[in-house]
Motif scaffolding. Structure first.
Motif, PDB file in Angstrom:
ATOM      1  N   ILE A 222      67.852  47.399  38.443  1.00 21.97           N
ATOM      2  CA  ILE A 222      66.864  47.933  39.517  1.00 21.97           C
ATOM      3  C   ILE A 222      66.703  49.317  39.048  1.00 21.97           C
ATOM      4  N   LYS A 223      65.293  49.853  38.810  1.00 19.43           N
ATOM      5  CA  LYS A 223      65.038  51.079  38.350  1.00 19.43           C
ATOM      6  C   LYS A 223      64.631  51.849  39.643  1.00 19.43           C
ATOM      7  N   ARG A 224      63.830  51.372  40.358  1.00 18.96           N
ATOM      8  CA  ARG A 224      63.107  51.954  41.503  1.00 18.96           C
ATOM      9  C   ARG A 224      62.461  50.842  42.289  1.00 18.96           C
ATOM     10  N   MET A 225      62.676  50.931  43.703  1.00 14.78           N
ATOM     11  CA  MET A 225      61.706  50.044  44.587  1.00 14.78           C
ATOM     12  C   MET A 225      60.974  51.168  45.348  1.00 14.78           C
ATOM     13  N   ASN A 226      59.619  50.937  45.386  1.00 13.04           N
ATOM     14  CA  ASN A 226      58.738  51.715  46.394  1.00 13.04           C
ATOM     15  C   ASN A 226      58.148  50.639  47.408  1.00 13.04           C
ATOM     16  N   LEU A 227      58.663  50.295  48.587  1.00 14.70           N
ATOM     17  CA  LEU A 227      58.099  49.314  49.387  1.00 14.70           C
ATOM     18  C   LEU A 227      56.809  49.445  49.880  1.00 14.70           C
TER      19      LEU A 227
ATOM     20  N   ILE B 250      64.072  52.952  47.186  1.00  6.07           N
ATOM     21  CA  ILE B 250      65.492  52.702  46.870  1.00  6.07           C
ATOM     22  C   ILE B 250      65.504  52.737  45.425  1.00  6.07           C
ATOM     23  N   GLU B 251      66.643  53.812  45.142  1.00  2.00           N
ATOM     24  CA  GLU B 251      66.768  54.085  43.505  1.00  2.00           C
ATOM     25  C   GLU B 251      68.413  54.203  43.323  1.00  2.00           C
TER      26      GLU B 251
ATOM     27  N   ASP C 194      76.396  40.627  37.754  1.00  2.00           N
ATOM     28  CA  ASP C 194      76.022  42.010  37.475  1.00  2.00           C
ATOM     29  C   ASP C 194      74.778  41.891  36.701  1.00  2.00           C
TER      30      ASP C 194
ATOM     31  N   ARG D 164      69.380  47.175  30.995  1.00  3.72           N
ATOM     32  CA  ARG D 164      70.185  47.837  31.049  1.00  3.72           C
ATOM     33  C   ARG D 164      70.581  48.696  29.461  1.00  3.72           C
TER      34      ARG D 164
ATOM     35  N   VAL E  40      62.243  37.746  48.738  1.00  2.26           N
ATOM     36  CA  VAL E  40      63.792  37.907  48.615  1.00  2.26           C
ATOM     37  C   VAL E  40      64.222  38.355  47.244  1.00  2.26           C
ATOM     38  N   ILE E  41      65.125  39.368  47.201  1.00  2.00           N
ATOM     39  CA  ILE E  41      65.906  39.673  46.120  1.00  2.00           C
ATOM     40  C   ILE E  41      67.314  39.710  46.228  1.00  2.00           C
ATOM     41  N   GLU E  42      68.095  38.956  45.522  1.00  2.00           N
ATOM     42  CA  GLU E  42      69.435  38.515  45.635  1.00  2.00           C
ATOM     43  C   GLU E  42      70.151  38.864  44.377  1.00  2.00           C
ATOM     44  N   PRO E  43      71.065  39.488  44.260  1.00  2.00           N
ATOM     45  CA  PRO E  43      72.150  39.540  43.046  1.00  2.00           C
ATOM     46  C   PRO E  43      72.778  38.324  42.781  1.00  2.00           C
TER      47      PRO E  43
ATOM     48  N   CYS F  11      54.797  48.974  55.135  1.00  2.22           N
ATOM     49  CA  CYS F  11      55.635  47.998  54.790  1.00  2.22           C
ATOM     50  C   CYS F  11      57.292  48.450  54.311  1.00  2.22           C
TER      51      CYS F  11
ATOM     52  N   LYS G  48      73.296  43.379  48.612  1.00  2.00           N
ATOM     53  CA  LYS G  48      73.654  41.786  49.172  1.00  2.00           C
ATOM     54  C   LYS G  48      72.290  41.013  49.117  1.00  2.00           C
TER      55      LYS G  48
ATOM     56  N   TRP H  59      69.363  39.331  38.645  1.00  2.00           N
ATOM     57  CA  TRP H  59      68.764  39.046  40.089  1.00  2.00           C
ATOM     58  C   TRP H  59      67.984  37.951  40.400  1.00  2.00           C
TER      59      TRP H  59
ATOM     60  N   MET I 155      67.947  41.143  49.862  1.00  2.00           N
ATOM     61  CA  MET I 155      66.756  42.225  50.527  1.00  2.00           C
ATOM     62  C   MET I 155      65.677  40.824  50.911  1.00  2.00           C
TER      63      MET I 155
ATOM     64  N   ASP J 199      61.680  53.511  52.366  1.00  2.00           N
ATOM     65  CA  ASP J 199      60.282  53.491  51.311  1.00  2.00           C
ATOM     66  C   ASP J 199      61.103  53.217  49.935  1.00  2.00           C
TER      67      ASP J 199
END
Lengths: 65, 65
Positions: free
Chosen positions: B48-53, A24-25, B29, B63, B23-26, A2, A49, B32, A51, A22
């Motif tokens: 966003i702290k971290r994404m692990n796809l 994104i940070e 600031d 924040r 979907v993730i969109e801003p 994924c 922009k 999301w 995802m 994989d």
């Protein structure tokens, strides 16, 4: 698997940044660290922009300010 | 399917925000818009702290400023 593919959108054109992302940070404001499933890393300056995970797409854009 | 689950991390604890995010969109600031594969939407305030796809995980954090 994924993972997703990352692109920079410039004037409506999607330029590939990295395949098989994989992780994104955030590194700092508008700077992101991407790590692929192969372990290679890339730093991207820009903002997210959009995802679309089902489409395996991560779109970045340059900050307009 | 390659959707992910979104969590808010508060004091090290992961609280579920939404499952099956597509979907993730801003929005603005540190705000999301999440849209799940079922079409429901949620607005998340935080960064966003971290994404692990590969792990299907999207971690947000409040924040700190």
């Amino acid at each position: 698997m994924c993972e997703a593919n990352a692109y920079m959108v410039t004037n409506g054109q999607e330029e590939p940044i990295m395949e098989s992302v994989d992780v994104i940070e955030p590194e700092e404001d508008d700077t992101w660290r991407l790590v692929s499933i192969f372990g290679d890393q890339k730093i991207v300056k820009g903002r997210i922009k959009r995802m679309n995970l089902v489409d395996h797409k991560i779109l970045f854009e340059h900050r307009e300010d």
